[in-house]
Scaffold this active site. Sequence first.
Site, PDB file in Angstrom:
ATOM      1  N   ARG A  14      22.094  35.468 -48.119  1.00  0.00           N
ATOM      2  CA  ARG A  14      21.185  34.502 -48.734  1.00  0.00           C
ATOM      3  C   ARG A  14      20.192  34.041 -47.671  1.00  0.00           C
ATOM      4  O   ARG A  14      20.600  33.683 -46.563  1.00  0.00           O
ATOM      5  CB  ARG A  14      21.967  33.300 -49.279  1.00  0.00           C
ATOM      6  CG  ARG A  14      21.115  32.366 -50.127  1.00  0.00           C
ATOM      7  CD  ARG A  14      21.873  31.126 -50.583  1.00  0.00           C
ATOM      8  NE  ARG A  14      21.788  30.062 -49.603  1.00  0.00           N
ATOM      9  CZ  ARG A  14      22.013  28.766 -49.881  1.00  0.00           C
ATOM     10  NH1 ARG A  14      22.368  28.391 -51.103  1.00  0.00           N
ATOM     11  NH2 ARG A  14      21.926  27.857 -48.931  1.00  0.00           N
ATOM     12  N   TYR A  59      16.251  21.254 -47.670  1.00  0.00           N
ATOM     13  CA  TYR A  59      17.599  21.469 -48.209  1.00  0.00           C
ATOM     14  C   TYR A  59      17.943  22.957 -48.150  1.00  0.00           C
ATOM     15  O   TYR A  59      17.156  23.798 -48.568  1.00  0.00           O
ATOM     16  CB  TYR A  59      17.628  20.982 -49.664  1.00  0.00           C
ATOM     17  CG  TYR A  59      19.005  20.886 -50.248  1.00  0.00           C
ATOM     18  CD1 TYR A  59      19.845  19.849 -49.898  1.00  0.00           C
ATOM     19  CD2 TYR A  59      19.471  21.838 -51.144  1.00  0.00           C
ATOM     20  CE1 TYR A  59      21.121  19.751 -50.433  1.00  0.00           C
ATOM     21  CE2 TYR A  59      20.744  21.757 -51.685  1.00  0.00           C
ATOM     22  CZ  TYR A  59      21.564  20.707 -51.322  1.00  0.00           C
ATOM     23  OH  TYR A  59      22.825  20.622 -51.836  1.00  0.00           O
ATOM     24  N   ASP A 100      18.045  30.844 -52.964  1.00  0.00           N
ATOM     25  CA  ASP A 100      18.414  29.700 -53.804  1.00  0.00           C
ATOM     26  C   ASP A 100      17.223  28.761 -53.906  1.00  0.00           C
ATOM     27  O   ASP A 100      16.761  28.228 -52.888  1.00  0.00           O
ATOM     28  CB  ASP A 100      19.620  28.985 -53.166  1.00  0.00           C
ATOM     29  CG  ASP A 100      20.273  27.967 -54.091  1.00  0.00           C
ATOM     30  OD1 ASP A 100      19.624  27.578 -55.085  1.00  0.00           O
ATOM     31  OD2 ASP A 100      21.423  27.563 -53.812  1.00  0.00           O
ATOM     32  N   HIS A 135      17.346  25.947 -55.548  1.00  0.00           N
ATOM     33  CA  HIS A 135      17.892  24.588 -55.658  1.00  0.00           C
ATOM     34  C   HIS A 135      17.218  23.765 -56.763  1.00  0.00           C
ATOM     35  O   HIS A 135      16.974  22.564 -56.586  1.00  0.00           O
ATOM     36  CB  HIS A 135      17.803  23.869 -54.308  1.00  0.00           C
ATOM     37  CG  HIS A 135      18.707  24.454 -53.261  1.00  0.00           C
ATOM     38  ND1 HIS A 135      20.076  24.496 -53.391  1.00  0.00           N
ATOM     39  CD2 HIS A 135      18.427  25.047 -52.075  1.00  0.00           C
ATOM     40  CE1 HIS A 135      20.606  25.071 -52.335  1.00  0.00           C
ATOM     41  NE2 HIS A 135      19.631  25.422 -51.516  1.00  0.00           N
ATOM     42  N   GLU A 159      18.354  32.226 -57.395  1.00  0.00           N
ATOM     43  CA  GLU A 159      19.322  31.250 -57.920  1.00  0.00           C
ATOM     44  C   GLU A 159      18.643  29.922 -58.249  1.00  0.00           C
ATOM     45  O   GLU A 159      17.766  29.469 -57.510  1.00  0.00           O
ATOM     46  CB  GLU A 159      20.381  31.031 -56.834  1.00  0.00           C
ATOM     47  CG  GLU A 159      21.346  29.906 -57.122  1.00  0.00           C
ATOM     48  CD  GLU A 159      22.316  29.675 -55.964  1.00  0.00           C
ATOM     49  OE1 GLU A 159      22.393  30.520 -55.051  1.00  0.00           O
ATOM     50  OE2 GLU A 159      22.989  28.641 -55.975  1.00  0.00           O
ATOM     51  N   GLU A 216      25.800  26.391 -60.900  1.00  0.00           N
ATOM     52  CA  GLU A 216      26.744  25.698 -60.011  1.00  0.00           C
ATOM     53  C   GLU A 216      26.985  24.258 -60.449  1.00  0.00           C
ATOM     54  O   GLU A 216      28.008  23.682 -60.094  1.00  0.00           O
ATOM     55  CB  GLU A 216      26.285  25.763 -58.550  1.00  0.00           C
ATOM     56  CG  GLU A 216      25.023  24.984 -58.257  1.00  0.00           C
ATOM     57  CD  GLU A 216      24.535  25.164 -56.819  1.00  0.00           C
ATOM     58  OE1 GLU A 216      24.451  26.305 -56.354  1.00  0.00           O
ATOM     59  OE2 GLU A 216      24.229  24.153 -56.173  1.00  0.00           O
ATOM     60  N   ARG A 265      27.093  31.117 -62.054  1.00  0.00           N
ATOM     61  CA  ARG A 265      27.356  30.516 -60.746  1.00  0.00           C
ATOM     62  C   ARG A 265      28.440  29.444 -60.775  1.00  0.00           C
ATOM     63  O   ARG A 265      28.596  28.695 -59.799  1.00  0.00           O
ATOM     64  CB  ARG A 265      26.053  29.895 -60.218  1.00  0.00           C
ATOM     65  CG  ARG A 265      24.997  30.884 -59.868  1.00  0.00           C
ATOM     66  CD  ARG A 265      25.258  31.510 -58.522  1.00  0.00           C
ATOM     67  NE  ARG A 265      25.126  30.543 -57.454  1.00  0.00           N
ATOM     68  CZ  ARG A 265      25.934  30.475 -56.405  1.00  0.00           C
ATOM     69  NH1 ARG A 265      26.959  31.295 -56.282  1.00  0.00           N
ATOM     70  NH2 ARG A 265      25.732  29.580 -55.478  1.00  0.00           N
ATOM     71  N   GLU A 299      29.909  33.964 -53.168  1.00  0.00           N
ATOM     72  CA  GLU A 299      29.324  33.172 -52.078  1.00  0.00           C
ATOM     73  C   GLU A 299      30.454  32.739 -51.142  1.00  0.00           C
ATOM     74  O   GLU A 299      31.508  32.297 -51.590  1.00  0.00           O
ATOM     75  CB  GLU A 299      28.639  31.937 -52.676  1.00  0.00           C
ATOM     76  CG  GLU A 299      27.971  31.040 -51.660  1.00  0.00           C
ATOM     77  CD  GLU A 299      27.308  29.826 -52.323  1.00  0.00           C
ATOM     78  OE1 GLU A 299      27.781  29.390 -53.391  1.00  0.00           O
ATOM     79  OE2 GLU A 299      26.311  29.333 -51.779  1.00  0.00           O
ATOM     80  N   TRP A 301      12.114  17.570 -60.810  1.00  0.00           N
ATOM     81  CA  TRP A 301      13.066  18.645 -61.042  1.00  0.00           C
ATOM     82  C   TRP A 301      14.446  18.140 -60.916  1.00  0.00           C
ATOM     83  O   TRP A 301      15.115  17.581 -60.510  1.00  0.00           O
ATOM     84  CB  TRP A 301      12.865  19.834 -60.106  1.00  0.00           C
ATOM     85  CG  TRP A 301      12.383  19.523 -58.735  1.00  0.00           C
ATOM     86  CD1 TRP A 301      11.091  19.547 -58.295  1.00  0.00           C
ATOM     87  CD2 TRP A 301      13.155  19.123 -57.581  1.00  0.00           C
ATOM     88  NE1 TRP A 301      11.019  19.205 -56.974  1.00  0.00           N
ATOM     89  CE2 TRP A 301      12.263  18.927 -56.513  1.00  0.00           C
ATOM     90  CE3 TRP A 301      14.518  18.880 -57.371  1.00  0.00           C
ATOM     91  CZ2 TRP A 301      12.674  18.528 -55.244  1.00  0.00           C
ATOM     92  CZ3 TRP A 301      14.935  18.494 -56.117  1.00  0.00           C
ATOM     93  CH2 TRP A 301      14.023  18.307 -55.052  1.00  0.00           C
TER      94      TRP A 301
HETATM   95  O1  EZ4 Z   1      23.909  22.581 -53.149  1.00  0.00           O
HETATM   96  O2  EZ4 Z   1      27.368  22.786 -52.398  1.00  0.00           O
HETATM   97  O3  EZ4 Z   1      24.541  27.662 -53.616  1.00  0.00           O
HETATM   98  N1  EZ4 Z   1      24.969  26.736 -53.028  1.00  0.00           N
HETATM   99  C1  EZ4 Z   1      24.429  25.520 -53.039  1.00  0.00           C
HETATM  100  C2  EZ4 Z   1      25.196  24.436 -52.347  1.00  0.00           C
HETATM  101  C3  EZ4 Z   1      25.183  23.153 -53.148  1.00  0.00           C
HETATM  102  C4  EZ4 Z   1      26.166  22.147 -52.612  1.00  0.00           C
HETATM  103  C5  EZ4 Z   1      26.324  20.997 -53.593  1.00  0.00           C
HETATM  104  O4  EZ4 Z   1      27.445  20.275 -53.316  1.00  0.00           O
HETATM  105  O5  EZ4 Z   1      23.383  25.331 -53.619  1.00  0.00           O
HETATM  106  O6  EZ4 Z   1      24.669  24.204 -51.109  1.00  0.00           O
HETATM  107 CO    CO Z   2      22.982  26.888 -55.032  1.00  0.00          CO
END
Ligand code: EZ4
Ligand code: CO
Length: 412
Positions: A147, A159, A220, A222, A246, A272, A293, A349, A412
Amino acid sequence: MRIARADVIVTSPSRNFVTLKITTDDGVTGLGDATLNGRELAVAAYLRDHVVPLLVGRDPARIEDTWQFLYRSAYWRRGPVTMAAIAAVDTALWDIKGKVANLPLYQLLGGACRTGLRAYGHASGTTVAELFDSIREHIAEGFTAIRVQTAVPGLGAVYGVATSSVAAQSAGERYDYDPAQRGAQPTLEEWDTGAYLRYVPTVFEAVRSEFGPELPLLHDGHHRMTTIQAARLGKALEPYDLFWLEDCTPAENQDALRVVRQHTTTPLAIGEVFNTVWDFQTLIREQLIDYVRAAVTHFGGVSALKKLADFAAQYQIKSGFHGPTDISPVGMAAQLHLGLAIHNFGIQEYMPPSAATSAVFQHAFTFAGGSLHPGEASGLGVELDETAAAGFPYQQAYLPYARLRDGTMHDW
Ligand code: EZ4
Ligand code: CO
């Protein structure tokens, strides 16, 4: 056999974990993971105050009936707190059933469909050079899928990008990326989706030209894009042949993915933060995604995740179970058993647990040559060292949040 007691153990070796331990009157114990990042104590209270009293005296062999009882008798269904609590009970009962049968859990789920589970690791960098180093480190650790997350020029901390100091890393405390930070308040990050969208494709172009066409790459988002921004990113990344994109849009808005799908052939993964199969109903039935996920820990346990995998399989949609460090080794072990047994396993993952976490949760699962295996111990194959756990009391820790450059809250 009856359930004699159930205990909730909160421990914080490198981060907070909530574990349910069910003990039968024969002295058999089972573990379940109920960790909900940043809201751990809410699940601990839900279990202690409202679930444990219902478990004592019940037959531990009745896994499905207990799941249905906890889900339906509460009246208030779904939600991350409820479903993490139910997940812990379900997983602990599967652990007990495996130990009683003297079989690893994957054997109870139908037996192995493969010899191991391909894992992907988290590489990130604040510069392209740092990102390349991180990718090389992951390849050296054996990972065969990566990733890729990157800082964005002009923005501060982003992040998903590791920020831990070299000193912390060499002390063995580095997760390549562990977003929750200890403290009483969530930290604030600045965000600019336009800058992100302009920059990310250039990074993937650089990664592909350095590492070649074959290395599976994931990214990702997010949940940080609007519908049309996600469509644009998916399209812009097509030349770099991603394994998946993702969480490109906020998970609550399922209609968004219909639009994204019309614009791009980049494979999509989401879920997730989903808690039940209902959250996936439209996405699977309309084939709007390619990977689910969800994690055992937040989805109601092994029983519920198996049903999701079987539903997804009818559409050739595969598993990509959530596996950050906030899934404890108990939750990870459970989904490794499931991943080994299902036909439609996709990828797992994996962020290796810290040394302190592995000392508290002694696990039979292994990672070698880029591949995970749950091991052959009966049940889940995880033992909780309660003395070690008691040495790491809970500490407040929260995920960061973001505001736009002008200080307003994002949409978002
Ligand atoms: O944001 O585990 O794909 N993994 C992620 C993680 C989540 C955190 C949330 O608790 O996006 O980093
Ligand atoms: Co994620």
